[in-house]
Design a protein around this motif. Structure first.
Motif: not given
Length: 121
Positions: A6, A17, A19-21, A70, A74, A76, A78, A80, A94
């Motif tokens: 992101g 934004r 994201s950490c997945a 979070r 998913k 994930t 986030v 923001q 992250c």
């Protein structure tokens, strides 16, 4: 493995934004933190969230601009980021921990690769 995404280029005052997945099966047991590191500076903890999402930590300088959340369904987390400033330019990471202490940098043992954020004036 954690995957941060992101990042990119934004103008001052804009938003990004992050994201950490992860594909790991223990994600919902982990607290996750977002860090950043600018050239020549140490890595700073910006925000963190516990495994359930009901406890959050923000560095004082991030309060009011950054929001962490979070979605365990998913896998994930986030970050923001609003009202971006040129000084927010850094590589953002992250990281995760099984510890309950969110604000200690040394407890985060699982790291993803960084994502570059560049904010132009």
């Amino acid at each position: 493995q954690l995957q941060a995404s992101g990042g990119g280029l934004a103008q001052a005052g804009g938003s990004l934004r992050l994201s950490c997945a992860t594909s790991g099966r223990t994600f919902d047991q982990l607290a996750v933190g977002w860090f950043r590191q600018a050239p020549g500076k140490e890595r700073d903890l910006l925000a963190a969230i516990n495994w359930s999402g009901d406890s959050k930590y923000y560095a004082d300088s991030m309060k009011g601009r950054f929001t962490i959340s979070r979605d365990n369904a998913k896998n994930t987390v986030v970050l923001q980021m609003n009202s971006l400033k040129p000084e927010d330019t850094a590589v953002y990471y992250c990281a995760a921990t099984f510890a309950s202490t969110l604000r200690r940098k040394d407890v985060y043992g699982y790291w993803g690769q960084g994502t570059q954020v560049t904010v132009s004036s």
